[in-house]
Design an enzyme around this catalytic site. Structure first.
Site, PDB file in Angstrom:
ATOM      1  N   GLU A 178       0.818  -1.217   0.000  1.00  8.97           N
ATOM      2  CA  GLU A 178       0.000   0.000   0.000  1.00  8.97           C
ATOM      3  C   GLU A 178       0.851   1.266   0.000  1.00  8.97           C
ATOM      4  O   GLU A 178       1.246   1.777   1.046  1.00  8.97           O
ATOM      5  CB  GLU A 178      -0.942   0.021   1.226  1.00  8.97           C
ATOM      6  CG  GLU A 178      -1.806   1.276   1.249  1.00  8.97           C
ATOM      7  CD  GLU A 178      -2.746   1.359   2.446  1.00  8.97           C
ATOM      8  OE1 GLU A 178      -2.637   0.537   3.370  1.00  8.97           O
ATOM      9  OE2 GLU A 178      -3.602   2.260   2.464  1.00  8.97           O
ATOM     10  N   LYS A 220      -2.575  -2.104  -3.059  1.00  9.13           N
ATOM     11  CA  LYS A 220      -3.612  -1.225  -2.484  1.00  9.13           C
ATOM     12  C   LYS A 220      -3.215   0.227  -2.736  1.00  9.13           C
ATOM     13  O   LYS A 220      -2.512   0.841  -1.936  1.00  9.13           O
ATOM     14  CB  LYS A 220      -3.764  -1.509  -0.983  1.00  9.13           C
ATOM     15  CG  LYS A 220      -4.744  -0.585  -0.274  1.00  9.13           C
ATOM     16  CD  LYS A 220      -5.171  -1.140   1.065  1.00  9.13           C
ATOM     17  CE  LYS A 220      -6.007  -0.141   1.825  1.00  9.13           C
ATOM     18  NZ  LYS A 220      -6.686  -0.711   2.988  1.00  9.13           N
TER      19      LYS A 220
HETATM   20  P1  13P Z   1      -9.274   4.290   4.211  1.00 10.13           P
HETATM   21  O1  13P Z   1     -10.153   3.533   3.250  1.00 10.13           O
HETATM   22  O2  13P Z   1     -10.006   4.959   5.319  1.00 10.13           O
HETATM   23  O3  13P Z   1      -8.302   5.185   3.480  1.00 10.13           O
HETATM   24  O4  13P Z   1      -8.402   3.207   4.956  1.00 10.13           O
HETATM   25  C1  13P Z   1      -7.835   2.195   4.230  1.00 10.13           C
HETATM   26  C2  13P Z   1      -6.561   1.803   4.846  1.00 10.13           C
HETATM   27  O5  13P Z   1      -6.385   0.667   5.203  1.00 10.13           O
HETATM   28  C3  13P Z   1      -5.520   2.823   4.990  1.00 10.13           C
HETATM   29  O6  13P Z   1      -4.310   2.202   5.291  1.00 10.13           O
END
Ligand code: 13P
Length: 341
Positions: A178, A220
């Site tokens: 991510e 992600k």
């Molecule tokens: P949000 O969808 O609130 O951005 O959170 C997703 C997430 O896991 C952030 O690390």
């Protein structure tokens, strides 16, 4: 490493019609969410809240492929003594775990952050696997502003993401990679596009250097989107079109799936964007959600810390999960929102 098994889990995480519940808020972040609904952030309240979500049988069995947990939660038991991990498994969803340990200031780069947590990660992953985790998450944060991001910030964060991903695969855990480009500033969608492109390119370069198997991971990312304070907000179609173009330019087809973060978008925007992308068709990977706020804002408000509101909280969660599940197949329509209000 057994790549076939990692690939199986990665594909299950992005099953069409399902997506990931990001319930891995750190103690600091969940306190902010609880403050907004005037609930004290005690260990018991955090447990009760998450138990409410995991016992939402319809949402969990039909629309949720996996749940990202925070360290505290993975070791917690429900009120009746059942481990919360078991509730998730019993619903047919896969337990996952956030393994980064947050961010620290990056030396020489004012205002920029590096995500930490690689020390002892191999040992921690082993314990999480024994507890039932089959995937993990590590979030890097890239901010857009005057003179930032620097290549230094992009590079150290991409390096850490790839080190984490390699350690996960060695532990037979699917890494969610991510790299989040924040939508907090006043930049326009094209600046977000350019920065995200640099970030994704560097991330995949590091993943290759560190021999991460792309078939055994899930990406992600943020969407290509206007900054929250930008006076010119891009339309749903523009966000969808630019995000798909950006991902096609940067993400190899060997990656089984992409599960977006919501990043501060409203509930309905996050759903509409995902839906528009899936409607466009012809994508080399599955596109779904891994939302935190866009799945939980409504149930948090409906619950507000009261036992008598558990059913209302579960209804609100089930509704958002269903809307996003439909969007993961390009079958959502705005009219479906009103029916359940
Ligand atoms: P949000 O969808 O609130 O951005 O959170 C997703 C997430 O896991 C952030 O690390």
């Amino acid at each position: 490493m057994n790549l076939a098994d990692l690939n199986k889990v990665a594909l299950a995480m992005v099953t069409p019609g399902k997506g990931i519940l990001a319930a891995d808020e750190s103690s600091g972040t969940i306190k902010k969410r609880f403050d907004a609904i005037k609930v004290e952030s005690t260990e018991e309240n955090r447990r009760d809240y998450r138990e409410m979500l995991f016992r939402s049988t319809e949402a969990m069995s039909k629309y949720v492929s996996g749940v990202i947990l925070y360290d505290e939660t993975i070791w917690q038991n429900a009120k009746d003594g059942t481990p919360l991990v078991k509730l998730i498994e019993q619903a047919g969803a896969i337990p996952g775990i956030k393994v980064d340990e947050g961010t620290q200031a990056l030396p020489q780069c004012p205002g920029e952050l590096v995500t930490v947590g690689l020390d002892k990660l191999a040992e921690r992953l082993k314990k999480y696997y024994e507890r039932g985790a089959r995937f993990a998450k590590w979030r890097a944060v890239i901010d857009i502003g005057s003179g930032i991001p620097t290549m230094t910030a992009i590079s150290v964060n991409a390096h850490a993401l790839a080190r984490y991903a390699a350690l996960c695969q060695a532990a037979q855990i699917v890494p969610i990679v991510e790299p989040e480009v924040l939508m907090d500033g006043d930049h326009d969608i094209d600046r977000c596009y350019d920065v995200t492109q640099r970030v994704l390119n560097k991330t995949f370069q590091e993943l290759r250097v560190q021999r991460v198997e792309l078939e055994g991971m899930v990406l992600k990312p943020n969407m290509a989107i206007s900054g929250k304070k930008c006076p010119k907000q891009a339309s749903v179609d523009e966000v969808a079109e630019k995000t798909v173009r950006l991902l096609k330019a940067c993400v190899p087809a060997a990656v089984p799936g992409i599960a977006f973060l919501s990043g501060g978008q409203s509930d309905e925007e996050a759903t509409a964007h995902l839906n528009a992308m899936n409607r466009s068709g012809g994508l080399p990977w599955r596109l779904t959600f891994s939302y935190g706020r866009a799945l939980q804002a409504a149930p948090q408000k409906a619950w507000s810390g009261k036992a008598e509101n558990v059913a209302a909280g579960q209804r609100a969660f089930t509704h958002r999960a269903r809307m996003n599940a439909l969007a993961s197949k390009g079958e959502w329509e705005t009219g479906l929102e009103k029916k359940v209000a």
